[in-house]
Design a protein around this motif. Structure first.
Motif, PDB file in Angstrom:
ATOM      1  N   MET A 260      -0.256   4.858   2.966  1.00 29.32           N
ATOM      2  CA  MET A 260      -0.482   5.116   1.537  1.00 29.32           C
ATOM      3  C   MET A 260      -0.901   6.566   1.309  1.00 29.32           C
ATOM      4  O   MET A 260      -2.047   6.873   0.999  1.00 29.32           O
ATOM      5  CB  MET A 260      -1.525   4.145   0.974  1.00 29.32           C
ATOM      6  CG  MET A 260      -1.519   4.147  -0.549  1.00 29.32           C
ATOM      7  SD  MET A 260      -2.370   2.747  -1.230  1.00 29.32           S
ATOM      8  CE  MET A 260      -2.042   3.089  -2.992  1.00 29.32           C
TER       9      MET A 260
ATOM     10  N   VAL B  82      -9.100   4.205   0.771  1.00 31.80           N
ATOM     11  CA  VAL B  82      -9.675   2.884   1.001  1.00 31.80           C
ATOM     12  C   VAL B  82      -9.363   2.525   2.458  1.00 31.80           C
ATOM     13  O   VAL B  82      -8.233   2.731   2.915  1.00 31.80           O
ATOM     14  CB  VAL B  82      -9.062   1.835   0.037  1.00 31.80           C
ATOM     15  CG1 VAL B  82      -9.513   0.427   0.397  1.00 31.80           C
ATOM     16  CG2 VAL B  82      -9.428   2.166  -1.417  1.00 31.80           C
TER      17      VAL B  82
ATOM     18  N   CYS C 167      -4.638   7.514  -0.531  1.00 33.44           N
ATOM     19  CA  CYS C 167      -5.608   6.459  -0.789  1.00 33.44           C
ATOM     20  C   CYS C 167      -6.484   6.325   0.448  1.00 33.44           C
ATOM     21  O   CYS C 167      -6.001   6.031   1.539  1.00 33.44           O
ATOM     22  CB  CYS C 167      -4.903   5.144  -1.068  1.00 33.44           C
ATOM     23  SG  CYS C 167      -6.060   3.773  -1.239  1.00 33.44           S
TER      24      CYS C 167
ATOM     25  N   HIS D 203      -5.782   1.936   4.293  1.00 37.41           N
ATOM     26  CA  HIS D 203      -4.618   2.176   3.439  1.00 37.41           C
ATOM     27  C   HIS D 203      -3.852   3.440   3.835  1.00 37.41           C
ATOM     28  O   HIS D 203      -2.620   3.431   3.864  1.00 37.41           O
ATOM     29  CB  HIS D 203      -5.034   2.254   1.963  1.00 37.41           C
ATOM     30  CG  HIS D 203      -5.532   0.945   1.428  1.00 37.41           C
ATOM     31  ND1 HIS D 203      -5.592   0.665   0.084  1.00 37.41           N
ATOM     32  CD2 HIS D 203      -5.996  -0.163   2.052  1.00 37.41           C
ATOM     33  CE1 HIS D 203      -6.072  -0.556  -0.095  1.00 37.41           C
ATOM     34  NE2 HIS D 203      -6.342  -1.068   1.096  1.00 37.41           N
TER      35      HIS D 203
ATOM     36  N   ASN E 136       0.835  -1.182   0.000  1.00 36.52           N
ATOM     37  CA  ASN E 136       0.000   0.000   0.000  1.00 36.52           C
ATOM     38  C   ASN E 136       0.875   1.238   0.000  1.00 36.52           C
ATOM     39  O   ASN E 136       1.052   1.873   1.026  1.00 36.52           O
ATOM     40  CB  ASN E 136      -0.877   0.030   1.265  1.00 36.52           C
ATOM     41  CG  ASN E 136      -2.019  -0.992   1.231  1.00 36.52           C
ATOM     42  OD1 ASN E 136      -2.595  -1.266   0.209  1.00 36.52           O
ATOM     43  ND2 ASN E 136      -2.349  -1.522   2.391  1.00 36.52           N
TER      44      ASN E 136
ATOM     45  N   VAL F 190      -7.960  -2.707  -4.729  1.00 32.60           N
ATOM     46  CA  VAL F 190      -8.469  -1.427  -5.212  1.00 32.60           C
ATOM     47  C   VAL F 190      -7.715  -0.307  -4.484  1.00 32.60           C
ATOM     48  O   VAL F 190      -7.534  -0.370  -3.271  1.00 32.60           O
ATOM     49  CB  VAL F 190      -9.991  -1.305  -4.945  1.00 32.60           C
ATOM     50  CG1 VAL F 190     -10.477   0.116  -5.185  1.00 32.60           C
ATOM     51  CG2 VAL F 190     -10.766  -2.292  -5.820  1.00 32.60           C
ATOM     52  N   HIS F 191      -7.249   0.699  -5.248  1.00 34.71           N
ATOM     53  CA  HIS F 191      -6.571   1.847  -4.642  1.00 34.71           C
ATOM     54  C   HIS F 191      -7.087   3.144  -5.238  1.00 34.71           C
ATOM     55  O   HIS F 191      -7.585   3.173  -6.356  1.00 34.71           O
ATOM     56  CB  HIS F 191      -5.059   1.769  -4.855  1.00 34.71           C
ATOM     57  CG  HIS F 191      -4.397   0.680  -4.092  1.00 34.71           C
ATOM     58  ND1 HIS F 191      -4.359   0.645  -2.719  1.00 34.71           N
ATOM     59  CD2 HIS F 191      -3.740  -0.423  -4.519  1.00 34.71           C
ATOM     60  CE1 HIS F 191      -3.700  -0.437  -2.336  1.00 34.71           C
ATOM     61  NE2 HIS F 191      -3.319  -1.110  -3.408  1.00 34.71           N
TER      62      HIS F 191
HETATM   63 CU   LIG Z   1      -4.992   1.907  -1.329  1.00 32.78          CU
END
Ligand SMILES: [Cu+2]
Length: 184
Positions: free
Chosen positions: A177, A169, A167, A172, A62, A88-89
């Protein structure tokens, strides 16, 4: 125009005039699920034809390559973002407060099964949540990519400030990230 809307518009105008004022958190706590502008200080979308240069960004599990980005005030940068991870990022340009608010939205996307590890449920993303909003994730300051996908963002860094690409998500950002946008 209602009194309230007028007051909000007037406030937004005064904020843009004092763009370097203390409160950079305006708009960061909105909870719109679709692509409304947030009245933020991270900059604004621009046209590819206005871009001074292209920066390639690769997303892994990540982290990002590069880990930080240097920009000049007012510069327009075309980002070509590719997801080489297995999850998914997102690549999202915003203030820390904007990212924090967006993390709550993305938590909802996970809870509703819109984000499933390495897949996006596009059918679910288009569904009305019952309040006229969808989870289509079409904010202009962000792209959300499945593994192997690639998309572009063209962004004008019109206001210097505390800006990160991140990111959101769930988990993350906390895993590191995100990266700094440094003005020089
Ligand atoms: Cu991510």
């Amino acid at each position: 125009m209602s009194i309230l809307k007028f007051a909000v518009a007037a406030m937004a105008m005064s904020v843009s005039v004092t763009a370097f004022g203390a409160d950079t958190h305006v708009g960061g706590h909105e909870h719109a699920m679709d692509g409304h502008a947030h009245g933020d200080t991270a900059g604004e979308p621009a046209q590819a034809s206005e871009a001074n240069r292209t920066v390639d960004v690769v997303m892994h599990d990540n982290y990002y390559q590069p880990e930080a980005i240097e920009v000049k005030p007012g510069e327009v940068v075309r980002f070509v973002v590719e997801n080489k991870g297995s999850l998914v990022h997102e690549f999202n340009i915003g203030t820390p407060a904007m990212h924090e608010a967006h993390q709550e939205e993305m938590m909802m996307m996970v809870e509703h099964g819109v984000i499933q590890g390495g897949k996006l449920n596009h059918e679910m993303m288009g569904m009305d949540m019952g309040n006229g909003h969808t989870m289509s994730h079409d904010d202009l300051n962000s792209v959300l990519l499945e593994p192997g996908e690639s998309k572009e963002i063209v962004w004008r860094f019109s206001a210097q400030g505390d800006i990160e690409f991140a990111c959101n998500v769930p988990g993350h950002y906390q895993a590191g990230m995100y990266g700094e946008v440094n003005f020089n």
